[in-house]
Design an enzyme around this catalytic site. Sequence first.
Site, PDB file in Angstrom:
ATOM      1  N   CYS A   6      23.597  46.204  16.977  1.00 48.90           N
ATOM      2  CA  CYS A   6      24.078  44.815  16.894  1.00 48.90           C
ATOM      3  C   CYS A   6      22.963  43.849  17.324  1.00 48.90           C
ATOM      4  O   CYS A   6      22.380  43.989  18.400  1.00 48.90           O
ATOM      5  CB  CYS A   6      25.307  44.659  17.780  1.00 48.90           C
ATOM      6  SG  CYS A   6      25.790  42.962  18.024  1.00 48.90           S
ATOM      7  N   ASN A  89      33.240  31.781  13.203  1.00 49.89           N
ATOM      8  CA  ASN A  89      33.539  32.317  11.879  1.00 49.89           C
ATOM      9  C   ASN A  89      34.093  33.725  12.022  1.00 49.89           C
ATOM     10  O   ASN A  89      33.553  34.536  12.781  1.00 49.89           O
ATOM     11  CB  ASN A  89      32.273  32.345  11.019  1.00 49.89           C
ATOM     12  CG  ASN A  89      31.791  30.947  10.679  1.00 49.89           C
ATOM     13  OD1 ASN A  89      32.583  30.074  10.354  1.00 49.89           O
ATOM     14  ND2 ASN A  89      30.490  30.726  10.782  1.00 49.89           N
ATOM     15  N   GLY A  95      32.182  33.351   6.147  1.00 48.64           N
ATOM     16  CA  GLY A  95      30.734  33.572   6.111  1.00 48.64           C
ATOM     17  C   GLY A  95      30.172  34.165   7.385  1.00 48.64           C
ATOM     18  O   GLY A  95      29.004  33.956   7.707  1.00 48.64           O
ATOM     19  N   THR A  97      28.222  36.427   9.573  1.00 50.53           N
ATOM     20  CA  THR A  97      27.096  37.309   9.244  1.00 50.53           C
ATOM     21  C   THR A  97      26.705  38.207  10.413  1.00 50.53           C
ATOM     22  O   THR A  97      26.092  39.250  10.208  1.00 50.53           O
ATOM     23  CB  THR A  97      25.857  36.491   8.823  1.00 50.53           C
ATOM     24  OG1 THR A  97      25.518  35.589   9.882  1.00 50.53           O
ATOM     25  CG2 THR A  97      26.105  35.721   7.540  1.00 50.53           C
ATOM     26  N   HIS A 100      29.102  40.205  16.238  1.00 48.54           N
ATOM     27  CA  HIS A 100      29.251  40.142  17.698  1.00 48.54           C
ATOM     28  C   HIS A 100      29.800  38.740  17.929  1.00 48.54           C
ATOM     29  O   HIS A 100      29.139  37.753  17.570  1.00 48.54           O
ATOM     30  CB  HIS A 100      27.888  40.335  18.380  1.00 48.54           C
ATOM     31  CG  HIS A 100      27.911  40.295  19.878  1.00 48.54           C
ATOM     32  ND1 HIS A 100      27.377  41.303  20.673  1.00 48.54           N
ATOM     33  CD2 HIS A 100      28.386  39.360  20.748  1.00 48.54           C
ATOM     34  CE1 HIS A 100      27.524  40.988  21.951  1.00 48.54           C
ATOM     35  NE2 HIS A 100      28.129  39.800  22.023  1.00 48.54           N
ATOM     36  N   HIS A 102      30.717  35.174  18.451  1.00 52.04           N
ATOM     37  CA  HIS A 102      29.883  34.070  18.912  1.00 52.04           C
ATOM     38  C   HIS A 102      30.544  32.751  18.560  1.00 52.04           C
ATOM     39  O   HIS A 102      31.266  32.652  17.567  1.00 52.04           O
ATOM     40  CB  HIS A 102      28.472  34.139  18.319  1.00 52.04           C
ATOM     41  CG  HIS A 102      28.453  34.252  16.829  1.00 52.04           C
ATOM     42  ND1 HIS A 102      28.637  35.455  16.182  1.00 52.04           N
ATOM     43  CD2 HIS A 102      28.283  33.316  15.852  1.00 52.04           C
ATOM     44  CE1 HIS A 102      28.576  35.258  14.874  1.00 52.04           C
ATOM     45  NE2 HIS A 102      28.368  33.963  14.642  1.00 52.04           N
ATOM     46  N   HIS A 104      29.598  28.840  17.843  1.00 51.33           N
ATOM     47  CA  HIS A 104      28.568  27.850  17.565  1.00 51.33           C
ATOM     48  C   HIS A 104      28.931  26.563  18.316  1.00 51.33           C
ATOM     49  O   HIS A 104      30.083  26.121  18.242  1.00 51.33           O
ATOM     50  CB  HIS A 104      28.523  27.506  16.073  1.00 51.33           C
ATOM     51  CG  HIS A 104      28.228  28.662  15.171  1.00 51.33           C
ATOM     52  ND1 HIS A 104      26.983  28.862  14.612  1.00 51.33           N
ATOM     53  CD2 HIS A 104      29.008  29.669  14.712  1.00 51.33           C
ATOM     54  CE1 HIS A 104      27.020  29.949  13.841  1.00 51.33           C
ATOM     55  NE2 HIS A 104      28.227  30.448  13.879  1.00 51.33           N
TER      56      HIS A 104
HETATM   57  P1  5GP Z   1      27.746  33.436  11.631  1.00 53.09           P
HETATM   58  O1  5GP Z   1      27.309  33.099  10.245  1.00 53.09           O
HETATM   59  O2  5GP Z   1      27.987  34.924  11.813  1.00 53.09           O
HETATM   60  O3  5GP Z   1      28.892  32.600  12.130  1.00 53.09           O
HETATM   61  O4  5GP Z   1      26.556  33.008  12.573  1.00 53.09           O
HETATM   62  C1  5GP Z   1      25.443  33.786  12.815  1.00 53.09           C
HETATM   63  C2  5GP Z   1      24.369  32.851  13.288  1.00 53.09           C
HETATM   64  O5  5GP Z   1      23.347  33.617  13.884  1.00 53.09           O
HETATM   65  C3  5GP Z   1      23.734  32.029  12.161  1.00 53.09           C
HETATM   66  O6  5GP Z   1      23.922  30.638  12.429  1.00 53.09           O
HETATM   67  C4  5GP Z   1      22.263  32.445  12.215  1.00 53.09           C
HETATM   68  O7  5GP Z   1      21.393  31.367  11.985  1.00 53.09           O
HETATM   69  C5  5GP Z   1      22.103  33.010  13.609  1.00 53.09           C
HETATM   70  N1  5GP Z   1      21.096  34.043  13.734  1.00 53.09           N
HETATM   71  C6  5GP Z   1      20.881  35.079  12.861  1.00 53.09           C
HETATM   72  N2  5GP Z   1      19.883  35.859  13.325  1.00 53.09           N
HETATM   73  C7  5GP Z   1      19.452  35.310  14.487  1.00 53.09           C
HETATM   74  C8  5GP Z   1      18.433  35.672  15.436  1.00 53.09           C
HETATM   75  O8  5GP Z   1      17.709  36.673  15.313  1.00 53.09           O
HETATM   76  N3  5GP Z   1      18.287  34.851  16.515  1.00 53.09           N
HETATM   77  C9  5GP Z   1      19.060  33.737  16.696  1.00 53.09           C
HETATM   78  N4  5GP Z   1      18.812  33.011  17.790  1.00 53.09           N
HETATM   79  N5  5GP Z   1      20.028  33.382  15.836  1.00 53.09           N
HETATM   80  C10 5GP Z   1      20.225  34.149  14.745  1.00 53.09           C
HETATM   81 ZN    ZN Z   2      27.019  43.206  19.944  1.00 54.38          ZN
END
Ligand code: 5GP
Ligand code: ZN
Length: 124
Positions: A6, A89, A95, A97, A100, A102, A104
């Site tokens: 992860c 999300n 979306g 990605t 784990h 999180h 925002h």
């Molecule tokens: P999701 O799309 O799952 O809600 O958000 C994942 C977020 O993780 C995205 O906004 C993306 O820019 C961020 N992200 C992806 N890889 C990395 C990384 O290696 N480091 C950091 N700091 N953010 C990341």
């Molecule tokens: Zn994790």
Amino acid sequence: MFEEDCLFCKIVRGEIPAKKVFETKDVIAFNDIYPQAVEHYLFIHREHTKNANSMVAQKPEHLTAIFKAIREFTQQTYLETSGFRVVTNIGANAGQTVFHTHFHVLGGEKLGTFGSNSTKSSIH
Ligand code: 5GP
Ligand code: ZN
């Protein structure tokens, strides 16, 4: 618990660098690598769950820890005064990605609207 592959567990373990802006014994917050607002941070619990629904089911106290951290951080900065948005999300249509959980935290400017162009619900 953590997951070997992860991405955010790797950030927790220090195996991948991240620009940390806030931390407690349970929670860390760091800059999103692809910011979508002037201020864009990701708040995570150090312990792995895959999304917010799983967190609520398995570790509801993690949710409180994260929102307490968000409260403390936004009070220490100007964000509480100026306003900010918290987004999480869950799954494909949103979306997600990184699997784990999180949250925002977005701010630093007047944010745009969010959601889809369609308002037709199939649930009610
Ligand atoms: P999701 O799309 O799952 O809600 O958000 C994942 C977020 O993780 C995205 O906004 C993306 O820019 C961020 N992200 C992806 N890889 C990395 C990384 O290696 N480091 C950091 N700091 N953010 C990341
Ligand atoms: Zn994790």
